[in-house]
Design an enzyme around this catalytic site. Structure first.
Site, PDB file in Angstrom:
ATOM      1  N   SER A 167       0.851  -1.176   0.000  1.00  0.00           N
ATOM      2  CA  SER A 167       0.000   0.000   0.000  1.00  0.00           C
ATOM      3  C   SER A 167       0.887   1.224   0.000  1.00  0.00           C
ATOM      4  CB  SER A 167      -0.893   0.019   1.250  1.00  0.00           C
ATOM      5  OG  SER A 167      -1.716   1.163   1.272  1.00  0.00           O
ATOM      6  N   ARG A 188       0.083  -3.732  -6.967  1.00  0.00           N
ATOM      7  CA  ARG A 188      -1.169  -4.305  -6.451  1.00  0.00           C
ATOM      8  C   ARG A 188      -2.337  -3.539  -7.043  1.00  0.00           C
ATOM      9  NH1 ARG A 188      -4.680  -7.463  -5.141  1.00  0.00           N
ATOM     10  NH2 ARG A 188      -5.035  -8.361  -3.074  1.00  0.00           N
ATOM     11  N   THR A 242      -6.969   1.546   4.297  1.00  0.00           N
ATOM     12  CA  THR A 242      -6.562   0.753   5.460  1.00  0.00           C
ATOM     13  C   THR A 242      -7.479   0.998   6.647  1.00  0.00           C
ATOM     14  OG1 THR A 242      -4.253   0.823   4.722  1.00  0.00           O
ATOM     15  CG2 THR A 242      -4.663   0.213   7.009  1.00  0.00           C
ATOM     16  N   CYS A 272       0.622  -5.974 -17.344  1.00  0.00           N
ATOM     17  CA  CYS A 272       1.117  -6.805 -16.242  1.00  0.00           C
ATOM     18  C   CYS A 272       2.418  -6.217 -15.701  1.00  0.00           C
ATOM     19  CB  CYS A 272       1.354  -8.241 -16.691  1.00  0.00           C
ATOM     20  SG  CYS A 272       2.077  -9.269 -15.382  1.00  0.00           S
ATOM     21  N   CYS A 293       4.617 -13.931 -11.150  1.00  0.00           N
ATOM     22  CA  CYS A 293       3.415 -13.250 -10.662  1.00  0.00           C
ATOM     23  C   CYS A 293       3.614 -12.630  -9.281  1.00  0.00           C
ATOM     24  CB  CYS A 293       2.264 -14.246 -10.624  1.00  0.00           C
ATOM     25  SG  CYS A 293       0.704 -13.558 -10.050  1.00  0.00           S
ATOM     26  N   CYS A 330      -0.888  -9.274  -8.149  1.00  0.00           N
ATOM     27  CA  CYS A 330      -1.561  -7.963  -8.202  1.00  0.00           C
ATOM     28  C   CYS A 330      -3.015  -8.098  -8.620  1.00  0.00           C
ATOM     29  CB  CYS A 330      -0.819  -7.016  -9.138  1.00  0.00           C
ATOM     30  SG  CYS A 330      -1.047  -7.350 -10.897  1.00  0.00           S
ATOM     31  N   CYS A 339      -4.514  -9.153 -14.172  1.00  0.00           N
ATOM     32  CA  CYS A 339      -4.904  -9.965 -15.326  1.00  0.00           C
ATOM     33  C   CYS A 339      -6.344 -10.451 -15.224  1.00  0.00           C
ATOM     34  CB  CYS A 339      -3.955 -11.149 -15.488  1.00  0.00           C
ATOM     35  SG  CYS A 339      -3.821 -12.189 -14.011  1.00  0.00           S
TER      36      CYS A 339
END
Length: 560
Positions: free
Chosen positions: A66, A311, A347, A507, A528, A531, A534
């Site tokens: 974050s 992310r 958050t 990506c 990967c 995130c 895709c």
């Protein structure tokens, strides 16, 4: 290697099971808040109720990424003495700056909108904060199992969720059990809280199964972030800078953040809305180009990048919040989309939703509520509690912010300014959207290609080189990125031919590529970073994101 019939028997063998009062999927802020609140109430009443938190990362915080400027409101309510407990929340916000980048060299200052006034907030590493929260949960008696991906829900004959199943371990790339094969376990519970974060795989399956999405479709952005280490005399702890504009074009929703954290860290990142139209946009390369703007580069020059990650973020807002309860469980945190978009914060809302989920689950079990009868009950009290909370009113007040940007940057700035300074979120209308992000992509033939500058290796970097700073690792296992049944030809016939293969650009880990000029897709699932982009932006959403079978795979975020 087991014979074929033996392999099938192993894969279909009965799982062992364990019973808990509460199962929580996801060891982020929402899931840990739920566990802590549940156990706090148990301690207050002298009840001995069991709760387990299941986390797919190899440790708590490993998959948490974050910005992050933390609003401590929810934490103040949950753990009032967090300062005395030495939480890794030290850097007070000291200065807010908001700029409009006009070009690769020019910028103009803008008044800092009320949503970005960070007085009383803190610059933190959220991955470190969640590790600390896990310690608080364990002290209360919460069982925490990292490296334990949940592969599916467990349902009874009436279709109610009565628990979850962890992924099988020890399956080779050919999909067959190896000599180290171990069947997953069933963890059954009176209630299951899904707190997997944005686009959680089980959460999405449950929302489809129970038709929980009753409003607008959820929309998303991709956030790409680096952490830099600089000399302490160059770090200004608490400095917070946000920008919008360049390098994005006027029709793309995009903005940046740059935060100084003591003693010598700078967190820098770019957020790009996934409703962009031009398939040639490459968010990673946009981010690398952005760092060369003099407003940004002056902070980073002489420093070194020490971490990288990405992310997806929920940006659908209030209109896209799904129904929060279903038979046997609840949705909390970013699984449900509790992100305040103009504040760039989710958050505090995730923590509050998790705390209320844990609280209502406890009350239902102990005070004769809807879950007191046992497995599979629906705790509708949680929905009511959320609607009566400050999270609901906060989300509702900014509901029109993101939709206003559908008309472009200038229209969005004008409306958001009017809403913040004049209307105060009290406008009697609500803007909506009906398209998924994948449906916003235009055919490649209708768009211009984008030529990005080559990375210089000092401020900007090659993707695969940067990926090594994410700690990403996946063991020998089948690909967890699956082409959905019926879409076997979609990559070549739709994505490559019509849309110019946008997944090879969006990506942030180089997972998808078309190495030959024949439309043949190669999926490098070992790259990967989880995130989830895709599963959102591929044409026709042809990718099904599932948890890797080997626990602990994926990124290893220490500073994010």
């Amino acid at each position: 290697m087991p014979a074929r019939s033996d392999a099938e028997d192993l894969l279909n063998s009965e799982r062992e099971s364990m019973d808990y009062d509460l199962v929580i999927v996801g060891g982020g802020p929402a899931g840990l808040s739920a566990a802590i609140r549940f156990k706090q109430m148990a301690a207050e009443t002298g009840e001995d109720l069991s709760v387990i938190v299941l986390e797919k990362g190899h440790e708590i915080g490993a998959h948490v990424l974050s910005g992050n400027v933390l609003d401590p409101r929810a934490l103040d309510e949950l753990i009032p003495d967090w300062k005395e407990k030495d939480a890794p929340i030290k850097t007070k916000a000291t200065e807010d700056s908001f700029k409009w980048l006009l070009s690769e060299t020019a910028s103009v200052p803008l008044p800092t909108p009320p949503a970005l006034d960070n007085h009383g907030n803190y610059v933190v590493s959220l991955s470190q904060v969640t590790r600390w929260m896990a310690e608080q949960a364990e002290e209360l008696g919460v069982d925490i199992f990292p490296a334990t991906p949940v592969s599916e829900g467990v349902f009874d004959d009436e279709g109610r969720l009565i628990g979850v199943a962890t992924a099988d371990v020890g399956i080779g790339k050919d999909g067959k059990p190896t000599d180290s094969f171990t069947r997953g376990m069933e963890l059954r519970a009176k209630q299951t809280i899904l707190a997997e974060g944005c686009r959680g795989s089980l959460s999405e399956d449950v929302m489809d199964r129970f038709s929980l999405r009753t409003g607008d479709p959820q929309t998303y952005s991709i956030g790409i972030k680096e952490v830099w280490e600089v000399d302490e005399d160059k770090c200004k702890p608490g400095l917070i800078q946000h920008t919008l504009g360049w390098p994005a074009t006027m029709d793309v929703y995009s903005g940046s953040f740059l935060y100084h954290m003591e003693p010598n860290k700078i967190m820098v990142g770019l957020v790009v809305g996934l409703d962009y139209a031009n398939p040639y946009i490459n968010p990673y390369k946009e981010f690398q180009r952005y760092k060369h703007h003099p407003l940004i580069s002056k902070h980073l020059e002489g420093g070194r990048r020490v971490a990288y990650g990405a992310r997806c973020i929920n940006t659908g807002g209030f209109q896209a919040i799904p129904k929060l309860t279903f038979p046997g469980g609840m949705l909390a945190g970013c699984s449900a989309g509790f992100v305040n978009v103009p504040r760039i914060k989710g958050t505090h809302t995730a923590m509050k939703s998790g705390a209320l989920a844990g609280e209502t689950a406890f009350k239902a079990m102990l005070e004769g509520g809807s879950a007191s009868s046992g497995l599979g009950a629906e705790v509708t009290e949680y929905q009511t509690a959320m609607e009566n909370s400050w999270v609901w009113s906060e989300m509702r007040s900014v509901r029109n912010y993101k939709p206003a940007f559908k008309k472009g940057l200038l229209a969005g700035m004008a409306y958001s300014g009017a809403s913040a300074y004049v209307l105060g979120g009290r406008e009697p209308w609500t803007f909506h959207w009906s398209k998924k992000d994948s449906e916003c992509t235009k055919p490649a033939a209708e768009c211009e290609k984008i030529e990005y500058p080559k990375p210089d290796g000092v401020l900007s970097f090659n993707l695969l080189e940067n990926l090594s700073f994410s700690g990403t690792n996946h063991h020998d296992q089948p690909s967890h990125l699956r082409i959905k049944p019926g879409h076997e030809n979609t990559p070549k016939d739709v994505s490559w031919k019509t849309y110019g293969a946008p997944e090879s650009r969006f990506c942030p880990a180089g997972v998808y590529e078309y190495p030959e000029d024949d439309g043949r897709l190669v999926i490098n699932s070992q790259n990967c970073v989880h995130c989830k982009c895709c599963s959102i932006k591929t044409p026709e959403q042809y990718i099904k994101w599932t948890v890797p079978e080997s626990g602990g795979g994926g990124p290893d975020y220490q500073l994010m």
